[in-house]
Design an enzyme around this catalytic site. Structure first.
Site, mmCIF file in Angstrom:
data_model
loop_
_atom_site.group_PDB
_atom_site.id
_atom_site.type_symbol
_atom_site.label_atom_id
_atom_site.label_comp_id
_atom_site.label_asym_id
_atom_site.label_seq_id
_atom_site.Cartn_x
_atom_site.Cartn_y
_atom_site.Cartn_z
ATOM 1 C CD GLU A 83 -2.253 -1.140 2.948
ATOM 2 O OE1 GLU A 83 -2.864 -2.137 3.319
ATOM 3 O OE2 GLU A 83 -2.102 -0.133 3.661
ATOM 4 C CB CYS A 96 2.549 7.170 3.757
ATOM 5 S SG CYS A 96 2.843 5.852 4.967
ATOM 6 C CB CYS A 103 6.292 -5.975 8.743
ATOM 7 S SG CYS A 103 7.611 -5.419 9.867
ATOM 8 C CB CYS A 110 1.399 -3.116 13.466
ATOM 9 S SG CYS A 110 1.827 -2.875 11.731
ATOM 10 C CD GLU A 159 12.262 -1.523 10.748
ATOM 11 O OE1 GLU A 159 11.253 -1.058 11.289
ATOM 12 O OE2 GLU A 159 13.318 -0.876 10.640
ATOM 13 C CB SER A 215 8.225 2.687 16.098
ATOM 14 O OG SER A 215 7.936 3.287 14.854
ATOM 15 C CG HIS A 217 5.135 2.191 19.855
ATOM 16 N ND1 HIS A 217 4.589 3.347 19.340
ATOM 17 C CD2 HIS A 217 5.517 1.457 18.770
ATOM 18 C CE1 HIS A 217 4.615 3.294 18.020
ATOM 19 N NE2 HIS A 217 5.181 2.164 17.651
ATOM 20 C CG ASN A 291 -6.294 3.177 12.548
ATOM 21 O OD1 ASN A 291 -7.460 2.930 12.821
ATOM 22 N ND2 ASN A 291 -5.871 3.363 11.320
HETATM 23 N N1 SAH Z 1 8.178 -0.585 10.565
HETATM 24 C C1 SAH Z 1 8.406 0.791 10.760
HETATM 25 C C2 SAH Z 1 7.688 1.689 9.792
HETATM 26 C C3 SAH Z 1 6.286 1.286 9.391
HETATM 27 S S1 SAH Z 1 5.088 1.402 10.681
HETATM 28 C C4 SAH Z 1 8.087 1.171 12.192
HETATM 29 O O1 SAH Z 1 7.496 0.379 12.912
HETATM 30 O O2 SAH Z 1 8.505 2.253 12.598
HETATM 31 C C5 SAH Z 1 4.870 3.173 10.783
HETATM 32 C C6 SAH Z 1 4.336 3.652 12.114
HETATM 33 O O3 SAH Z 1 2.974 3.262 12.313
HETATM 34 C C7 SAH Z 1 5.111 3.088 13.301
HETATM 35 O O4 SAH Z 1 5.395 4.117 14.217
HETATM 36 C C8 SAH Z 1 4.125 2.100 13.868
HETATM 37 O O5 SAH Z 1 4.384 1.833 15.218
HETATM 38 C C9 SAH Z 1 2.810 2.782 13.632
HETATM 39 N N2 SAH Z 1 1.645 1.914 13.728
HETATM 40 C C10 SAH Z 1 1.529 0.627 13.327
HETATM 41 N N3 SAH Z 1 0.302 0.157 13.579
HETATM 42 C C11 SAH Z 1 -0.404 1.164 14.145
HETATM 43 C C12 SAH Z 1 -1.744 1.299 14.622
HETATM 44 N N4 SAH Z 1 -2.605 0.292 14.565
HETATM 45 N N5 SAH Z 1 -2.113 2.489 15.139
HETATM 46 C C13 SAH Z 1 -1.237 3.527 15.188
HETATM 47 N N6 SAH Z 1 0.032 3.462 14.743
HETATM 48 C C14 SAH Z 1 0.452 2.290 14.237
HETATM 49 FE FE1 SF4 Z 2 6.483 -3.958 11.250
HETATM 50 FE FE2 SF4 Z 2 6.417 -1.363 11.920
HETATM 51 FE FE3 SF4 Z 2 4.159 -2.885 11.925
HETATM 52 FE FE4 SF4 Z 2 6.032 -3.293 13.793
HETATM 53 S S1 SF4 Z 2 4.806 -1.421 13.497
HETATM 54 S S2 SF4 Z 2 4.963 -4.896 12.624
HETATM 55 S S3 SF4 Z 2 7.894 -2.922 12.628
HETATM 56 S S4 SF4 Z 2 5.397 -2.338 10.148
#
Ligand code: SAH
Ligand code: SF4
Length: 343
Positions: A83, A96, A103, A110, A159, A215, A217, A291
């Site tokens: 996407e 984006c 991943c 996620c 990632e 990231s 968290h 989300n």
């Molecule tokens: N893998 C990388 C980049 C892709 S994810 C990473 O984890 O940083 C991009 C961002 O979206 C990250 O900060 C991730 O933690 C966040 N993300 C993933 N799922 C999410 C969700 N359900 N709600 C809010 N943020 C989310």
């Molecule tokens: Fe992969 Fe980023 Fe999603 Fe974690 S938040 S599963 S590293 S895409």
């Protein structure tokens, strides 16, 4: 460009055609031979087929925010789904993009993480997502008139630092000036990582001034071990040390991503713990209201908890923003569209 010249010579063409073709692709966003009127009629089709194949086919397109947020689900040659999202704001257009199909990092909140890793994307498959957005904008198909892609964030599926070579090469293609690349400013590119420490150190040595997003968290290993499983390998202190090394090497402020999850990581004491870790550092916090993914037991924080979290970070002198949540109604976040296509 040297490899492109060699490829043209291999096809029996003069090497300067490399710059001509590159200008069509990176500067005019076209792969159509009939639009390449500076190339001899006889070789246009052959060259476009050989050197500019269509790598991604749009499987679904969704838009919201009066057409200024557009999400595309792409199908690659082997059926892999990825996407990308285009977001137009008054002062910028952000793409984006995905760096992997799926991943392998397994973060439980996620949608991309739930499905596991299918494969790495190639450099060209990453760049193609941005070129497609640029083509749509240049053609005036996004409300607001013809425009350009000003920002790229690697926050789609995957990632980025687990697909290191292709991602760094893609950053160079996106930021090299036309005709070598698309000419987007390095400072307007953000690479987001879950915290792969050796790759963060390597990125700091690339002489690129891209923004690094980490990231995090959670400020504590106990919770981060569950939200970001790779934390068992590289813990909070190591990840932040690598982030500060990156900031020192590039003079770029690091963005600390923090998805606020109700009653999981949004407690006032965690805001204070995060504030203490970041105070005085070249960093800012980007809070992301969670989300919720389908079937998830988690949801976004209550407004009062979010406000208190922000207040405490600010009290530590840490700059904080809340990520805008565009595209939710089109499964705009984090692998949800690909997940629904598979269902
Ligand atoms: N893998 C990388 C980049 C892709 S994810 C990473 O984890 O940083 C991009 C961002 O979206 C990250 O900060 C991730 O933690 C966040 N993300 C993933 N799922 C999410 C969700 N359900 N709600 C809010 N943020 C989310
Ligand atoms: Fe992969 Fe980023 Fe999603 Fe974690 S938040 S599963 S590293 S895409």
């Amino acid at each position: 460009m040297a490899e492109r010249r060699a490829a043209l010579v291999g096809l029996g063409e003069p090497p300067f055609r490399a710059a001509q073709l590159s200008r069509h692709f990176f500067g005019r966003f076209t792969q159509q031979p009939e639009e390449m009127t500076d190339l001899p009629l006889a070789s246009r089709g052959t060259l476009a087929d050989a050197l500019l194949p269509r790598l991604l086919a749009a499987e679904r397109e969704l838009s919201c925010d009066a057409g200024t947020t557009r999400k595309t689900l792409w199908r690659a040659f082997d059926g892999a789904l990825v996407e990308s999202v285009l977001m137009r704001y008054p002062d910028r257009v952000t793409m984006c993009v995905s760096s992997q199909a799926g991943c392998g990092m397994g973060c439980p909140f996620c949608a991309t993480g739930q499905a596991g890793l299918t494969r790495n994307l190639s450099t060209a498959e990453i760049v193609a997502q941005v070129v497609a957005g640029a083509r749509t904008l240049a053609a005036g198909q996004v409300p607001g008139g013809p425009g350009r892609v000003s920002n790229v964030v690697f926050m789609g599926m995957g990632e980025p630092l687990a697909n290191y070579a292709s991602v760094v090469a893609a950053v160079r293609r996106l930021t090299d000036p036309v005709p070598d690349g698309m000419g987007i400013s390095q400072r307007s590119v953000t690479v987001s990582t879950v915290g792969l420490v050796p790759a963060m150190a390597r990125l700091a040595g690339e002489d690129l001034s891209v923004t690094l997003a980490v990231s995090l968290h959670a400020p504590d290993d106990e919770l981060r071990d569950t939200l970001v499983p790779v934390n068992r390998r590289w813990q909070v202190a190591e990840v932040l040390a690598a982030a500060w090394d990156y900031a020192a090497a590039t003079s770029r402020r690091v963005s600390i991503e923090y998805a606020l999850i109700r009653d999981v990581n949004d407690q006032a004491w965690r805001a204070d713990a995060l504030g203490s870790l970041l105070a005085g550092r070249l960093a800012h916090v980007n809070l992301i209201p969670l989300n919720p993914t389908p079937g998830s037991k988690w949801t976004a924080s209550r407004p009062a908890a979010q406000r208190e979290f922000i207040r405490r970070l600010a009290a530590h002198g840490v700059p904080v923003t809340v990520r805008d949540t565009r595209g939710r109604e089109i499964d705009g976040a984090c692998g949800q569209l690909a997940a629904s296509a598979r269902r």
